[in-house]
Design a protein around this motif. Structure first.
Motif, PDB file in Angstrom:
ATOM      1  N   THR A  75      -2.150 -23.385 -13.208  1.00 12.79           N
ATOM      2  CA  THR A  75      -2.545 -22.736 -11.960  1.00 12.79           C
ATOM      3  C   THR A  75      -2.954 -23.775 -10.923  1.00 12.79           C
ATOM      4  O   THR A  75      -3.255 -24.919 -11.251  1.00 12.79           O
ATOM      5  N   LYS A  76      -2.968 -23.374  -9.672  1.00  9.49           N
ATOM      6  CA  LYS A  76      -3.335 -24.324  -8.621  1.00  9.49           C
ATOM      7  C   LYS A  76      -4.816 -24.680  -8.719  1.00  9.49           C
ATOM      8  O   LYS A  76      -5.634 -23.893  -9.194  1.00  9.49           O
ATOM      9  N   TYR A  77      -5.131 -25.883  -8.288  1.00  4.34           N
ATOM     10  CA  TYR A  77      -6.483 -26.414  -8.386  1.00  4.34           C
ATOM     11  C   TYR A  77      -6.871 -27.007  -7.031  1.00  4.34           C
ATOM     12  O   TYR A  77      -6.104 -27.725  -6.413  1.00  4.34           O
TER      13      TYR A  77
ATOM     14  N   GLY B  30     -10.478 -34.678   4.094  1.00  2.57           N
ATOM     15  CA  GLY B  30      -9.260 -33.987   4.516  1.00  2.57           C
ATOM     16  C   GLY B  30      -9.197 -32.522   4.143  1.00  2.57           C
ATOM     17  O   GLY B  30      -8.143 -31.900   4.221  1.00  2.57           O
ATOM     18  N   GLU B  31     -10.333 -31.957   3.753  1.00  2.00           N
ATOM     19  CA  GLU B  31     -10.338 -30.571   3.285  1.00  2.00           C
ATOM     20  C   GLU B  31      -9.778 -29.599   4.330  1.00  2.00           C
ATOM     21  O   GLU B  31      -8.979 -28.723   4.001  1.00  2.00           O
ATOM     22  N   GLU B  32     -10.149 -29.745   5.579  1.00  2.00           N
ATOM     23  CA  GLU B  32      -9.694 -28.822   6.624  1.00  2.00           C
ATOM     24  C   GLU B  32      -8.165 -28.854   6.752  1.00  2.00           C
ATOM     25  O   GLU B  32      -7.516 -27.814   6.837  1.00  2.00           O
ATOM     26  N   LYS B  33      -7.592 -30.043   6.746  1.00  2.00           N
ATOM     27  CA  LYS B  33      -6.131 -30.159   6.844  1.00  2.00           C
ATOM     28  C   LYS B  33      -5.454 -29.630   5.585  1.00  2.00           C
ATOM     29  O   LYS B  33      -4.392 -29.020   5.649  1.00  2.00           O
ATOM     30  N   ALA B  34      -6.061 -29.879   4.433  1.00  2.00           N
ATOM     31  CA  ALA B  34      -5.485 -29.369   3.186  1.00  2.00           C
ATOM     32  C   ALA B  34      -5.454 -27.848   3.200  1.00  2.00           C
ATOM     33  O   ALA B  34      -4.480 -27.239   2.758  1.00  2.00           O
ATOM     34  N   ARG B  35      -6.482 -27.231   3.713  1.00  2.00           N
ATOM     35  CA  ARG B  35      -6.516 -25.760   3.813  1.00  2.00           C
ATOM     36  C   ARG B  35      -5.434 -25.262   4.771  1.00  2.00           C
ATOM     37  O   ARG B  35      -4.755 -24.291   4.497  1.00  2.00           O
TER      38      ARG B  35
ATOM     39  N   TYR C  65      -2.594 -28.037  -2.667  1.00  2.48           N
ATOM     40  CA  TYR C  65      -3.357 -27.895  -3.907  1.00  2.48           C
ATOM     41  C   TYR C  65      -2.780 -28.836  -4.964  1.00  2.48           C
ATOM     42  O   TYR C  65      -1.635 -29.273  -4.871  1.00  2.48           O
ATOM     43  N   GLY C  66      -3.566 -29.121  -5.954  1.00  2.00           N
ATOM     44  CA  GLY C  66      -3.079 -29.846  -7.115  1.00  2.00           C
ATOM     45  C   GLY C  66      -2.746 -28.843  -8.203  1.00  2.00           C
ATOM     46  O   GLY C  66      -3.222 -27.706  -8.183  1.00  2.00           O
ATOM     47  N   TYR C  67      -1.926 -29.245  -9.133  1.00  2.00           N
ATOM     48  CA  TYR C  67      -1.549 -28.394 -10.251  1.00  2.00           C
ATOM     49  C   TYR C  67      -1.662 -29.189 -11.536  1.00  2.00           C
ATOM     50  O   TYR C  67      -1.319 -30.372 -11.571  1.00  2.00           O
ATOM     51  N   THR C  68      -2.112 -28.541 -12.576  1.00  2.00           N
ATOM     52  CA  THR C  68      -2.146 -29.187 -13.875  1.00  2.00           C
ATOM     53  C   THR C  68      -0.779 -29.008 -14.538  1.00  2.00           C
ATOM     54  O   THR C  68      -0.075 -28.046 -14.271  1.00  2.00           O
ATOM     55  N   PHE C  69      -0.418 -29.955 -15.365  1.00  3.45           N
ATOM     56  CA  PHE C  69       0.830 -29.902 -16.108  1.00  3.45           C
ATOM     57  C   PHE C  69       0.539 -30.098 -17.582  1.00  3.45           C
ATOM     58  O   PHE C  69      -0.369 -30.824 -17.954  1.00  3.45           O
ATOM     59  N   ASP C  70       1.332 -29.479 -18.411  1.00  2.00           N
ATOM     60  CA  ASP C  70       1.254 -29.689 -19.853  1.00  2.00           C
ATOM     61  C   ASP C  70       2.673 -29.936 -20.332  1.00  2.00           C
ATOM     62  O   ASP C  70       3.593 -29.210 -19.944  1.00  2.00           O
TER      63      ASP C  70
END
Length: 44
Positions: A14-16, A24-29, A34-39
């Protein structure tokens, strides 16, 4: 892309929120970054 490097059974999690509290939170929003976990596993 991960499969091309030899990993198998790749799953995307799921997105993280990786920018919470960062400069950079405002621009990221704004751009929904988002980051994503991988397995993944290594082949036998």
């Amino acid at each position: 892309m991960i499969e091309r490097t030899g990993f198998v059974d790749v799953r995307v999690g799921t997105k993280y929120d990786t920018f919470g509290g960062a400069r950079g939170e405002e621009k990221a929003r704004k751009f929904e970054v988002y980051g994503y976990t991988f397995d993944a596993g290594k082949p036998d």
